[in-house]
Design an enzyme around this catalytic site. Structure first.
Site, PDB file in Angstrom:
ATOM      1  N   CYS A 224      48.020  85.254  61.299  1.00  0.00           N
ATOM      2  CA  CYS A 224      49.100  84.397  60.839  1.00  0.00           C
ATOM      3  C   CYS A 224      48.679  83.452  59.721  1.00  0.00           C
ATOM      4  CB  CYS A 224      49.728  83.634  61.999  1.00  0.00           C
ATOM      5  SG  CYS A 224      48.580  82.582  62.865  1.00  0.00           S
TER       6      CYS A 224
ATOM      7  N   HIS B 172      49.641  78.891  65.950  1.00  0.00           N
ATOM      8  CA  HIS B 172      50.351  79.671  64.944  1.00  0.00           C
ATOM      9  C   HIS B 172      50.388  78.895  63.632  1.00  0.00           C
ATOM     10  CE1 HIS B 172      52.794  82.938  63.677  1.00  0.00           C
ATOM     11  NE2 HIS B 172      53.898  82.205  63.473  1.00  0.00           N
TER      12      HIS B 172
ATOM     13  N   ASP C 168      58.789  82.430  58.536  1.00  0.00           N
ATOM     14  CA  ASP C 168      57.577  82.846  59.243  1.00  0.00           C
ATOM     15  C   ASP C 168      57.204  84.251  58.791  1.00  0.00           C
ATOM     16  OD1 ASP C 168      55.493  83.383  60.882  1.00  0.00           O
ATOM     17  OD2 ASP C 168      56.476  82.666  62.719  1.00  0.00           O
TER      18      ASP C 168
END
Lengths: 678, 328
Positions: free
Chosen positions: A413, A457, A473
């Protein structure tokens, strides 16, 4: 006072194992040389006691002490701070052993051991430490008791005496713990962040940071939703907002520039449905409270405030488990305008790195100048160009974004968020990286959700004029399972998995783990979070909402407990045993019968008593009782000279006493009798 | 030796307490009324430790730190009660000592006991600090007695009322010291000190009669003969009686006149000095197995020998009201 009596060898050999037990939990957390030195000193002292080796002289001890200080200073740089302090304390205890040969020294060591227990709690306050504390306190107290006796009386006797003492002390502890008014805030310097080696989110992001964090299943915080539970994909828990990039690593701000100031870009107006929840945060080294997006400033408790990135920060350090009541508006709009210095920050890029990324972005911008369209194009790029989500991305070179976007295309991520923001900024869209947690898993036991380190995250936000900050995202574009389910599901798609502790691998482990987590949740929620606020909140329900009332109630409760303890102590102390051996045996029998509800009345003579209860006994018990009564009654009318007859009667009554069961239900059944030691 | 302020304070406190301890006949039982309790130095250190833990727990908002601090506070409070209870119900049953000479230490034996069902470890006895520093202690078994010995220095001849006796204990943790004072209504006879400087039996005053110029000490005993009916009892050689079956009698050359008289008037010096000289002569005469008499102002003890006579003489000397006028 003549307290400096020499310390017998046996007492020293009892003390050393206890020193080892109390210091042992520190060993893994101290530099290895300290553990080795302390262990060696303990062993050496034991050998010196056994072989009668001479103890080192004064100058030797001074040299050792100086060396210990120097060693700690070299290891830690400075001799303050929790870990360095603990290291020093354990070393000082071990060094004290090298000169320990009297009672006073033993007392000093034991008091230091009590104190050492506390240093353990600075690092770990888990549920099991209660048990460890009680065991350690019993051991140390037993040694104190042993040290007071003139003649040694077996370690069992000392341990049971210490255990009894602790049993009496526990109610006092509970009352004090609950009612003693807690004061908030540190009294002196707060522990430095460098001290705590807690795993947790850091305030910067470089490739590989979060990938190492998510290997841990440690709990970051727990959440209890009061009503509506947001969807899984909406559970974004906001942490540090990163504005500045050096091309590889993202920082909250440029060194020397200072953090950005909050302005209209962080305006938050409540909008849409509210979500109320309680967040129980584990100890943190950073001041971020990972609030659910978005938390308007008006809904925050005191001590909490928004920063320029709309992240919730605590003004007080979060060293202990703390519980916050928060409210989120997932549909709120973040930011009204982005101008000036902040806009510049949101567009900053290092000048001469990642040329290919810049070229691509410039290209896109010419074709689609709108911010939202650019973002969609970037997401499509991730989706369609063979990007993969993996825990073990290849190493990236100097131009890490270029290497990721055009060559490796495998990442985590932080790679996606970092490259996305770089792309957006290069295309002229203000953007920033947000760190935090995504997800929250419902506990199997209890109505609450757990957010673990593995939920860490990173995502991005872009500024769209008229709409404010929009969350994008990019990871979701590549690995939707990461957002819809959790990291393990996302990794499974690629045949990868994290190295998990045993609890995660088997069903039994998971079952136990869930229950253990529930216990820990309660522990964290009620015990560790029991600070001034919780105390006031709970005690105000019973009308003790302020410290005056608490102190009043505390005084009353302690006085009451002390009266009970005094009565118990005096009663056991003054309870007499008969001096005449025959009467003593008789008393033992009647005490034993009294335990089964068949004791004599205060003014009852032995014959009347025997007559009264005889009907309720049977079998062996009845025969034994009759023998005992007969022997006792005969013995009472003997004259002083009949010492032979008295001895015979004593043997008889003692034999009868052994046959009376320790405990039985009168007239119904008898339990197997216990071998009597006396 | 100058006292440190702390010691001085302690002595003042002790003296203040001792003023309210009446003389009591033995046996005495330690009741709840007069047991005092104070922290020991280790107890103060423990208190400081608990306080430090509490401060630390507050600073770091550490719940387990609070738990530890409060647990130890509880332990301290319970220990206080247990220390107090460890002393309750103990009897001082007996208390005696043999007569000694002034200036030496009398050994006082104390019989302690209790009827409780639990042992009473680490019970100590000692004198007030201003009297002597001797201590003795024992672990009392359940419902049993123990004997302690305390040395008591003596200064003056005569009756010595026993100073108050402290019974104390710091059991179980050594954080508190519980003690009580018992002042037994018992007095101890202190013989006068024996003179060590003047020569024994100076010629001019050790005896009387026509043979006063001779050394009676070696000559007044002559031989042994068999016992005849009517012989005085103190002439019987008792020690020999144990060996031989028949009694023998010591025979003296000049039985009446050659008996030793220790005479106050024949001595010089101030009264106390004369008492010391007399004491020395009594001891020496007894050591040699002689017979001696003692002539003091207002009292005279006829010649005799043996332990009882020695005690009688020493007792008389110990309790003699010294004449006010020194001999010129």
């Amino acid at each position: 006072m003549a307290e400096t009596k020499p310390l017998p060898r046996e007492r020293l050999l009892r003390l050393l194992p206890v020193v080892a037990i109390v210091l042992a939990p520190h060993a893994p957390h101290l530099p290895p040389w300290i553990a080795l030195v302390v262990g060696a000193l303990i062993l050496w002292r034991a050998a010196a006691a056994l072989r009668a080796w001479p103890l080192p002289g004064r100058w030797m001890r001074v040299a050792l002490t100086v060396a210990a200080f120097a060693g700690v200073w070299i290891s830690f740089g400075r001799s303050s701070g929790q870990v360095a302090g603990t290291a020093m304390l354990t070393l000082m205890i071990a060094l004290k052993l090298t000169e320990l040969n009297d009672r006073r020294g033993e007392m000093v060591v034991l008091l230091l051991l009590y104190f050492t227990l506390f240093t353990h709690f600075l690092r770990d306050q888990a549920l099991w430490t209660v048990l460890w504390m009680l065991v350690a306190v019993v051991l140390i107290t037993a040694l104190l008791i042993d040290g007071q006796r003139l003649q040694r009386a077996g370690w069992r006797t000392d341990l049971s005496a210490a255990g009894r003492l602790l049993l009496l002390a526990l109610p006092l502890m509970l009352v004090l713990w609950v009612l003693f008014p807690r004061i908030s805030g540190p009294l002196w310097g707060t522990p430095g962040a460098s001290d705590s080696a807690r795993t947790g989110m850091s305030e910067t992001m470089s490739p590989g940071d979060i990938a190492s964090l998510i290997q841990s299943d440690a709990v970051a915080f727990r959440v209890t939703f009061d009503g509506v539970v947001p969807e899984k994909r909406a559970r974004y828990w906001r942490g540090p907002v990163l504005w500045f990039s050096d091309g590889r690593t993202w920082y909250p701000h440029r060194r020397g520039l200072g953090p950005p100031e909050r302005d209209a870009s962080a305006d938050l107006a409540p909008q849409g449905a509210a979500i109320d929840y309680q967040l129980t945060l584990e100890p943190q080294s950073l001041p971020y409270v990972f609030a659910l997006d978005y938390a308007p400033p008006g809904t925050l408790p005191a001590d909490l405030q928004l920063d320029a990135g709309a992240a919730v920060r605590s003004t007080a350090p979060l060293r202990a488990t703390t519980r916050f009541a928060l409210r989120a508006y997932p549909e709120a709009r973040l930011g009204t305008s982005l101008r000036g210095a902040l806009r510049e920050r949101a567009l900053q890029l290092p000048a001469d790195v990642n040329p290919r990324t810049r070229a691509l972005a410039a290209d896109w911008r010419r074709q689609t100048p709108q911010a939202v369209a650019l973002a969609q194009r970037a997401l499509a790029f991730y989706r369609n160009e063979g990007f993969a989500y993996t825990l073990s991305p290849p190493l990236l070179g100097a131009d890490s974004v270029d290497a990721f976007l055009f060559d490796a295309r495998r990442g985590f991520c932080e790679h996606f968020a970092g490259s996305f923001v770089t792309l957006m900024r290069a295309a002229g869209v203000p953007a920033r990286v947000v760190l935090g947690y995504q997800g929250a898993e419902r506990s199997q036991v209890g109505d609450y959700y757990i957010v673990r380190q593995s939920d860490a995250h990173a995502w991005a936000e872009i500024w769209v004029d008229g709409a404010g900050w929009l969350r994008i995202d990019p990871t979701a574009a590549v690995a939707p399972d990461r957002i819809e389910f959790n990291i393990d599901t996302a990794l499974e798609q690629r045949g990868e998995q994290r190295t998990l502790p045993w609890t995660g691998q088997w069903a039994v482990g998971a079952w136990l783990g869930a229950r253990w987590d529930f216990l820990n949740m309660q522990w964290d929620r009620w015990i560790l979070a029991y600070g001034p606020e919780l105390q006031r909140a709970l005690l105000s329900r019973v009308g003790l909402g302020d410290w005056q009332h608490m102190l009043l109630a505390l005084t009353a409760a302690v006085a009451l407990l002390m009266a009970v303890i005094a009565a118990l102590a005096v009663r056991t102390s003054l309870r007499e045993v008969a001096r005449d051996p025959l009467a003593r045996e008789w008393q033992r029998i009647t005490h034993r019968l009294a335990r089964s509800g068949l004791g004599p009345e205060p003014q009852e003579g032995p014959l009347a008593y025997a007559e009264r209860i005889r009907g309720q006994l049977q079998g062996d018990t009845l025969r034994a009782f009759n023998d005992a009564t007969d022997a006792y009654v005969r013995g009472r009318y003997l004259t002083a000279q009949d010492s032979d007859a008295a001895a015979v009667l004593h043997t008889r009554i003692a034999a009868a006493r052994r046959r009376v069961p320790v405990l039985f239900a009168a007239g119904l059944r008898r339990r197997p009798q216990r071998a009597d030691k006396s | 030796m100058p006292l440190r302020p702390q010691q001085r304070l302690r002595r003042a406190f002790e003296a203040w307490l001792l003023r309210r301890v009446p003389r009591q006949a033995l046996p005495q039982r330690v009741g709840r009324r007069r047991v005092y309790i104070m922290p020991t130095p280790a107890g103060y250190a423990f208190g400081a430790l608990v306080f430090a833990l509490w401060l630390g727990a507050m600073n770091y908002a550490n719940s387990m730190g609070f738990a530890l601090a409060f647990l130890l506070a509880g332990v301290g409070l319970v220990a206080m009660h247990l220390t107090h209870a460890n002393l309750l119900g103990i009897h001082l049953r007996q208390c005696h000592g043999k007569a000694v000479h002034a200036g030496t230490e009398a050994v006082i034996t104390l019989d302690l006991g209790h009827d409780g069902a639990r042992p009473r470890p680490a019970i100590f006895a000692h004198w007030p600090q201003s009297v002597a520093a001797d201590r003795d202690g024992a672990d009392l078994p359940a419902s049993d007695t123990a004997r302690l010995r305390l040395a008591l220095p003596t200064e003056h001849r005569g009756w010595l009322s026993l100073p108050p006796i402290a019974l104390e204990t710091t059991f179980p943790l050594g954080l508190f010291r519980a003690w009580t004072w018992i002042r037994p209504d018992i007095r101890l006879l202190v013989y006068p000190a024996a003179d060590t400087r003047s020569p024994s039996f100076p010629q001019a005053n050790h005896a009387e009669g026509e043979d006063s110029g001779r050394h009676l000490g070696r000559e007044h005993f002559d031989s042994l003969r068999d016992y005849r009916h009517g012989d005085p009892r103190h002439d019987i050689h008792w020690k020999r009686l144990a060996k031989d079956s028949k009694p023998t009698v010591k025979q003296f050359l000049d039985t009446a006149d050659r008996r030793l008289w220790i005479d106050w008037q024949a001595l010089s010096g101030d009264p106390e000095s004369r008492i010391r000289q007399c004491t020395r002569m009594v001891l020496e005469a007894h050591r040699h197995g002689w017979q001696w008499g003692l002539r003091l102002p207002g009292v005279s003890l006829p010649p005799d020998s043996g332990d009882a006579h020695r005690h009688q003489c020493l007792r008389t000397l110990a309790l003699l009201d010294a004449p006010a006028t020194p001999h010129g």
